[in-house]
Design an enzyme around this catalytic site. Structure first.
Site, PDB file in Angstrom:
ATOM      1  N   ASP A  60       0.811  -1.224   0.000  1.00  0.00           N
ATOM      2  CA  ASP A  60       0.000   0.000   0.000  1.00  0.00           C
ATOM      3  C   ASP A  60       0.846   1.278   0.000  1.00  0.00           C
ATOM      4  OD1 ASP A  60      -2.853  -0.630   0.053  1.00  0.00           O
ATOM      5  OD2 ASP A  60      -2.392  -1.726   1.898  1.00  0.00           O
ATOM      6  N   ASP A  66      -1.131   8.584   4.009  1.00  0.00           N
ATOM      7  CA  ASP A  66      -1.442   7.988   5.312  1.00  0.00           C
ATOM      8  C   ASP A  66      -0.281   8.017   6.290  1.00  0.00           C
ATOM      9  OD1 ASP A  66      -4.136   7.384   4.751  1.00  0.00           O
ATOM     10  OD2 ASP A  66      -3.468   5.733   3.483  1.00  0.00           O
ATOM     11  N   ARG A  85       1.193  -1.643   7.246  1.00  0.00           N
ATOM     12  CA  ARG A  85       1.593  -0.348   6.686  1.00  0.00           C
ATOM     13  C   ARG A  85       2.565   0.414   7.580  1.00  0.00           C
ATOM     14  NH1 ARG A  85      -2.609   3.141   3.693  1.00  0.00           N
ATOM     15  NH2 ARG A  85      -0.576   3.849   2.995  1.00  0.00           N
ATOM     16  N   ARG A 130      -8.765   2.843  11.556  1.00  0.00           N
ATOM     17  CA  ARG A 130      -7.332   3.153  11.410  1.00  0.00           C
ATOM     18  C   ARG A 130      -6.809   4.224  12.373  1.00  0.00           C
ATOM     19  NH1 ARG A 130      -5.657   1.424   6.288  1.00  0.00           N
ATOM     20  NH2 ARG A 130      -6.776  -0.508   5.859  1.00  0.00           N
ATOM     21  N   HIS A 160     -11.781   6.014   5.571  1.00  0.00           N
ATOM     22  CA  HIS A 160     -11.161   7.175   6.228  1.00  0.00           C
ATOM     23  C   HIS A 160     -12.119   8.365   6.241  1.00  0.00           C
ATOM     24  CE1 HIS A 160      -7.033   5.488   4.852  1.00  0.00           C
ATOM     25  NE2 HIS A 160      -7.053   5.414   6.170  1.00  0.00           N
ATOM     26  N   CYS A 247      -4.834  10.424  -1.364  1.00  0.00           N
ATOM     27  CA  CYS A 247      -3.947   9.466  -0.698  1.00  0.00           C
ATOM     28  C   CYS A 247      -2.614   9.258  -1.405  1.00  0.00           C
ATOM     29  CB  CYS A 247      -4.651   8.146  -0.492  1.00  0.00           C
ATOM     30  SG  CYS A 247      -5.294   7.481  -1.996  1.00  0.00           S
TER      31      CYS A 247
HETATM   32  C1  CIR Z   1      -5.430   0.751   2.800  1.00  0.00           C
HETATM   33  O1  CIR Z   1      -6.389   0.050   3.079  1.00  0.00           O
HETATM   34  O2  CIR Z   1      -4.699   1.221   3.659  1.00  0.00           O
HETATM   35  C2  CIR Z   1      -5.130   1.000   1.353  1.00  0.00           C
HETATM   36  N1  CIR Z   1      -5.496  -0.133   0.580  1.00  0.00           N
HETATM   37  C3  CIR Z   1      -5.838   2.235   0.846  1.00  0.00           C
HETATM   38  C4  CIR Z   1      -5.391   3.490   1.542  1.00  0.00           C
HETATM   39  C5  CIR Z   1      -5.997   4.706   0.956  1.00  0.00           C
HETATM   40  N2  CIR Z   1      -5.571   5.847   1.680  1.00  0.00           N
HETATM   41  C6  CIR Z   1      -6.212   6.995   1.686  1.00  0.00           C
HETATM   42  O3  CIR Z   1      -7.247   7.131   1.070  1.00  0.00           O
HETATM   43  N3  CIR Z   1      -5.702   7.970   2.414  1.00  0.00           N
END
Ligand code: CIR
Length: 254
Positions: A60, A66, A85, A130, A160, A247
């Site tokens: 990711d 993030d 992550r 998260r 999120h 993101c």
């Molecule tokens: C996750 O689940 O962490 C990733 N597959 C997607 C993260 C997307 N992040 C965001 O929109 N800030």
């Protein structure tokens, strides 16, 4: 000068975390091409790119938003809510070091940057799977000296907070009211996503332009009706990984 930190799509993006979406095949070459077009859109809007190399062991890691919260005065390194992550942050700390003092969020705090919406001097933090109250308390302590207030907000049904709400102009928010209470954000005009496009609230405001997925044409039309300049990008393969436009970058003034 605006800096945008980005990271190449991981060759293992198909192993990404998924919370609210079913797994679909992701075309890696197409995802990479879409990511390059996204980067080109940021450059066209005046960002100087800091492109980090792909991380094959971190599926990711293209979703750099993030990993940090970058403010004018300081950067906070997050402690991402998904265990898979947490190793993404070390390289981001290095990338941010030339620009900001970097302070980490520590256990038991967890927070993903995608949960943090800044409106002026107020930070709203989605209390999602998260991000937690412990991180909100740490953020409040770290940011009090710079006159920021930090407040947790409930989100329902999405990954999120910024899946549910983003800023699209100095005076307007784009909101999916099913996922977050649009009344939480004070005296600011709210544009609702088209009800056929629940994922459409994630827009990336750079200057007076919104970088916005081609996947949500009805909501894009609505933004245009409100006089918002929209730069559309096709990020369909990244959407399959539960990402969108905010993101994939960390954008800040140098
Ligand atoms: C996750 O689940 O962490 C990733 N597959 C997607 C993260 C997307 N992040 C965001 O929109 N800030």
């Amino acid at each position: 000068m605006l800096i945008a930190i980005t990271r190449e799509v991981s060759p293992n993006i198909s192993q990404c975390e998924l919370t609210h979406l079913d797994r679909q095949p992701i075309d890696l070459a197409l995802a990479q091409a879409q990511h390059h077009q996204y980067e080109a859109a940021l450059e066209a809007l005046g960002c100087q790119l800091v492109r980090l190399p792909a991380e094959p062991t971190l599926p990711d890691s293209v979703f750099v938003e993030d990993t940090a919260i970058v403010l004018d005065e300081i950067a906070l390194l997050t402690r991402p809510g998904a265990d898979s992550r947490q190793a993404e942050t070390a390289s981001i700390a290095q990338a941010l070091a030339p620009y900001r003092t970097v302070q980490p969020i520590v256990a038991p705090g967890i927070v993903d940057g995608g949960d943090v919406l800044r409106i002026g001097k107020r930070l709203y933090v989605g209390l999602s799977s998260r991000s937690n109250e412990a991180a909100v308390a740490q953020m409040a302590d770290l940011l009090r000296p710079f006159d920021y207030s930090v407040q947790g907000v409930q989100v329902h049904g999405c990954l999120h907070l910024k899946s549910a709400v983003t800023q699209v102009s100095p005076t307007m928010l784009l909101v999916n009211p099913v996922w977050v209470d649009a009344g939480l954000f004070g005296d600011i005009q709210v544009i609702e996503v088209d009800s056929e496009e629940p994922h459409a609230a994630n827009a990336l405001l750079i200057g007076d332009t919104v970088v916005y997925p081609t996947s949500y044409p009805y909501t894009a039309q609505r933004l245009a009706q409100y006089g918002i300049q929209v730069q559309r990008v096709d990020v369909g393969e990244l959407i399959k990984a539960e990402g969108a436009v905010t993101c994939c970058s960390l954008v800040f003034t140098q």
